[in-house]
Design a protein around this motif. Structure first.
Motif, PDB file in Angstrom:
ATOM      1  N   ARG A  20      23.028 -21.061 -14.918  1.00 31.32           N
ATOM      2  CA  ARG A  20      23.903 -19.860 -15.088  1.00 31.32           C
ATOM      3  C   ARG A  20      25.274 -19.844 -13.835  1.00 31.32           C
ATOM      4  O   ARG A  20      25.318 -21.040 -12.798  1.00 31.32           O
ATOM      5  CB  ARG A  20      23.148 -18.948 -13.897  1.00 31.32           C
ATOM      6  CG  ARG A  20      23.576 -17.348 -13.676  1.00 31.32           C
ATOM      7  CD  ARG A  20      22.367 -16.352 -13.038  1.00 31.32           C
ATOM      8  NE  ARG A  20      22.817 -15.508 -12.725  1.00 31.32           N
ATOM      9  CZ  ARG A  20      23.230 -14.151 -13.382  1.00 31.32           C
ATOM     10  NH1 ARG A  20      22.870 -14.664 -15.176  1.00 31.32           N
ATOM     11  NH2 ARG A  20      23.886 -12.999 -12.970  1.00 31.32           N
ATOM     12  N   ALA A  64      18.076 -17.504 -21.613  1.00 38.30           N
ATOM     13  CA  ALA A  64      17.772 -17.078 -20.210  1.00 38.30           C
ATOM     14  C   ALA A  64      15.796 -17.056 -20.727  1.00 38.30           C
ATOM     15  O   ALA A  64      15.773 -15.703 -20.432  1.00 38.30           O
ATOM     16  CB  ALA A  64      18.354 -15.476 -19.928  1.00 38.30           C
ATOM     17  N   LEU A 107      31.737 -15.663 -15.447  1.00 35.37           N
ATOM     18  CA  LEU A 107      30.600 -15.918 -16.069  1.00 35.37           C
ATOM     19  C   LEU A 107      30.266 -17.227 -17.308  1.00 35.37           C
ATOM     20  O   LEU A 107      31.461 -18.221 -17.128  1.00 35.37           O
ATOM     21  CB  LEU A 107      31.464 -15.418 -17.486  1.00 35.37           C
ATOM     22  CG  LEU A 107      31.241 -14.035 -18.227  1.00 35.37           C
ATOM     23  CD1 LEU A 107      31.960 -13.456 -19.848  1.00 35.37           C
ATOM     24  CD2 LEU A 107      29.907 -12.956 -18.717  1.00 35.37           C
ATOM     25  N   THR A 108      28.760 -17.665 -17.094  1.00 33.89           N
ATOM     26  CA  THR A 108      28.526 -18.915 -17.779  1.00 33.89           C
ATOM     27  C   THR A 108      28.798 -18.973 -19.421  1.00 33.89           C
ATOM     28  O   THR A 108      29.699 -17.879 -20.022  1.00 33.89           O
ATOM     29  CB  THR A 108      26.916 -18.954 -17.963  1.00 33.89           C
ATOM     30  OG1 THR A 108      26.509 -18.039 -16.535  1.00 33.89           O
ATOM     31  CG2 THR A 108      26.644 -20.939 -18.141  1.00 33.89           C
ATOM     32  N   THR A 141      20.003 -20.315 -17.525  1.00 31.50           N
ATOM     33  CA  THR A 141      21.367 -19.669 -18.979  1.00 31.50           C
ATOM     34  C   THR A 141      20.963 -19.982 -20.912  1.00 31.50           C
ATOM     35  O   THR A 141      20.116 -19.370 -21.532  1.00 31.50           O
ATOM     36  CB  THR A 141      21.746 -19.216 -18.541  1.00 31.50           C
ATOM     37  OG1 THR A 141      22.053 -18.961 -17.788  1.00 31.50           O
ATOM     38  CG2 THR A 141      22.587 -18.502 -19.566  1.00 31.50           C
ATOM     39  N   LYS A 149      22.907 -11.270 -25.260  1.00 34.76           N
ATOM     40  CA  LYS A 149      22.882 -11.633 -24.414  1.00 34.76           C
ATOM     41  C   LYS A 149      23.996 -13.132 -24.777  1.00 34.76           C
ATOM     42  O   LYS A 149      25.003 -13.518 -23.805  1.00 34.76           O
ATOM     43  CB  LYS A 149      21.828 -12.509 -24.410  1.00 34.76           C
ATOM     44  CG  LYS A 149      20.386 -11.698 -23.929  1.00 34.76           C
ATOM     45  CD  LYS A 149      19.810 -12.704 -23.504  1.00 34.76           C
ATOM     46  CE  LYS A 149      18.494 -11.423 -23.345  1.00 34.76           C
ATOM     47  NZ  LYS A 149      17.714 -10.946 -21.933  1.00 34.76           N
ATOM     48  N   GLU A 193      25.116 -13.137 -21.015  1.00 38.33           N
ATOM     49  CA  GLU A 193      25.160 -13.548 -20.440  1.00 38.33           C
ATOM     50  C   GLU A 193      25.663 -14.581 -20.322  1.00 38.33           C
ATOM     51  O   GLU A 193      26.050 -15.603 -19.220  1.00 38.33           O
ATOM     52  CB  GLU A 193      23.209 -13.769 -20.612  1.00 38.33           C
ATOM     53  CG  GLU A 193      22.572 -13.335 -20.429  1.00 38.33           C
ATOM     54  CD  GLU A 193      22.200 -13.135 -19.161  1.00 38.33           C
ATOM     55  OE1 GLU A 193      22.027 -14.035 -18.257  1.00 38.33           O
ATOM     56  OE2 GLU A 193      21.415 -11.830 -18.656  1.00 38.33           O
TER      57      GLU A 193
END
Ligand SMILES: Nc1ncnc2c1ncn2[C@@H]1O[C@H](COP(=O)(O)OP(=O)(O)O)[C@@H](O)[C@H]1O
Ligand SMILES: [Mg+2]
Lengths: 239, 265
Positions: free
Chosen positions: A33, A67, A188-189, A7, A82, A160
């Motif tokens: 991730r 990502a 979430l990351t 990620t 993101k 992300e």
């Protein structure tokens, strides 16, 4: 993007401020991730400077990838959608007159239709437990409430990775507890810069120690926290 | 420290509160412009305008006493108009000796002054009603969607948001100064130091405030950019004109036109 693309990928990132001060001296970070990672280190270590590179506010070019997408000028609009960046002071993050407008700002500037924006605002506010606050005026909120709303302002962009700069600084014990529970529940990351070692131990399985513009340690929190020599040589304390 | 300069909203559930803010802004501005156009001594028209004002404040459930108290802020501005009493040519009403000067109030001057007084007093009350029945963010929206230039609307919006922070920061600086300016050993000068010293400190404080605001603007800009801002500020319009908005707005405009008619009959 396949399953193995990290990620966040930072590769030998160097940066000096215009006054010549070298704030980053070759930083490498890989976050996959779903990982929740703490970023610790003394004041001036370069944590905030690193964070400003993650969505291109400071230009990291090919050295930073989200990502699989390098943070070049052309990619910045997508990169910013993101990476959910929450700054330290919520008064800087909440710049609109009302809570609704602040949470809607990201999705609106991503070009989403109004119905979708409304839906996301409702969802993001519910996620941080502030569902009733949409109509409130930002400057009348408590600092703890402001922090949660600040997190909602990037959750509404459906990022992300969530990146927080010193989120628990300046909170009273109850607000801090609420924040920790919130971060714990968010699926979430995350990369979170902090001085709060108790929170690190409780929330983050992995931790990165920075000092003088370098990553000096990166590993399991449980292991690193036992290494008192390492901690002390970088101005940290075992909780 | 807390400033409430902008927060004059009086929460009620009235029809006026529920009215689309764009309608309120347009009708208020029309009312004020029309007021300025009323000729001197158009007493019947003044009375009609006042009746309209009373009607609106009644419908908005805003008390007359409250409105009156707020409207006192016109006082200082009216002082500037006092001179017309003596400068406008007309029949002298009296003669006042003021040192080497002789002041002669004239009938035409007095008429002009009283008319100015009534017009500004009515206008200010309508503006107060607007802010009392509309949340400030809604006013900002109204301006935006009435096509007021984006830069202006943004400036008003940021001012509204950050005036509070600025005042807080000023408060912190003031407290820091106070806690360091103890009285001298001999008990003199309770607020610390000579006038010159205090002026110097005040200068530093203003500089500090400017610097801090400047740095903050940088951070706020970063926060905007981080969420996709690229030079074009977008906002959603939370308001939709209902038929009742059109009707009430229409009634307001017709009433204002009727008042003009009364003045010119
Ligand atoms: N705008 C700036 N201009 C010049 N130097 C800066 C600026 N911001 C930070 N620095 C310097 O860069 C180094 C890293 O700062 P920062 O990233 O804020 O550290 P941290 O967040 O870990 O406390 C520090 O030595 C700091 O003084
Ligand atoms: Mg920092």
């Amino acid at each position: 993007m396949n399953e193995t693309t990290p990620t966040l990928l930072v590769n030998d990132l160097r940066f000096s401020y215009p006054d010549g001060h070298q704030a980053l001296n070759g930083v490498d970070v890989v976050i996959r991730r779903g990982e929740k990672v703490a970023l610790v280190g003394p004041n001036g270590a370069g944590k905030s400077t690193l964070i400003l590179h993650l969505n291109g506010i400071l230009n990291g070019g090919e050295q930073v990838q989200i990502a699989g997408m390098p943070t070049t000028r052309k990619n910045l609009p997508q990169i910013r959608a993101k990476v959910g960046l929450v700054f330290q002071n919520p008064d800087d993050q909440l710049f609109s007159p009302t809570v609704f407008e602040d949470v809607a700002f990201g999705p609106l500037h991503m070009g989403l239709p109004e119905d979708e924006v409304r839906r996301r605002v409702g969802y993001a506010l519910a996620q941080v437990g502030m569902g009733d606050f949409a109509g409130r005026l930002s400057h009348h909120l408590s600092i703890g409430q402001k922090k949660r709303i600040a997190i909602a302002t990037v959750l509404s962009m459906d990022p992300e990775i969530l990146v927080l700069d010193e989120p628990s600084a300046g909170l009273d014990p109850r607000a801090r507890r609420a924040l920790i529970n919130l971060l714990d529940e968010l699926p979430l990351t995350m990369l979170v810069s902090t001085h709060d070692m108790l929170m690190v131990r409780e929330l983050f399985p992995r931790m990165i120690i920075m000092d003088e513009g370098r990553v000096v340690a990166d590993g399991k929190t449980a292991v690193l926290l036992e290494d008192t020599t390492l901690l002390e040589s970088h101005g940290l304390e075992k909780p | 420290m807390h400033v409430n300069t902008f927060d004059r909203y009086e929460s009620r559930q009235s029809a006026i509160h529920q009215l689309d803010p764009r309608v309120k802004v347009v009708v208020t501005v029309l009312f004020i412009v029309a007021n300025a156009l009323l000729p001197d001594g158009a007493w019947l028209a003044f009375l009609a305008a006042w009746a309209l004002l009373l009607f609106v404040s009644g419908a908005a459930q805003i008390g007359l006493g409250w409105l009156l108290k707020r409207s006192l802020i016109v006082g200082p501005f009216l002082l500037a108009a006092v001179t017309v009493v003596f400068t406008l040519p007309g029949n002298g009403l009296a003669q006042w000796q003021l040192g080497p000067w002789t002041l002669v109030p004239t009938d035409a001057g007095l008429l002009r002054f009283v008319s100015i007084f009534i017009r500004s007093w009515l206008s200010v009350q309508m503006a107060i009603l607007l802010t009392a029945t509309t949340q400030f963010p809604d006013l900002i929206h109204a301006l935006h969607h009435l096509r007021v230039p984006n830069v202006l609307v943004s400036i008003i919006s940021f001012m509204y948001r950050y005036l509070f922070e600025l005042a807080n920061e000023a408060g912190r600086l003031l407290r820091a100064r106070e806690s360091r300016s103890a009285a001298g050993v001999n008990g003199r000068s309770s607020s610390g130091g000579s006038l010159f010293w205090r002026a110097k400190i005040a200068g530093h404080m203003v500089g500090q405030l400017l610097l801090r605001s400047f740095e903050r603007s940088d951070r706020v800009y970063n926060a905007m950019v981080a969420r996709g801002y690229n030079g074009r500020l977008l906002t959603m319009n939370p308001h939709h004109m209902k038929s009742s908005d059109w009707q009430l707005g229409g009634v307001g405009v017709v009433a204002i036109l009727l008042i003009q008619l009364v003045a010119r009959l």
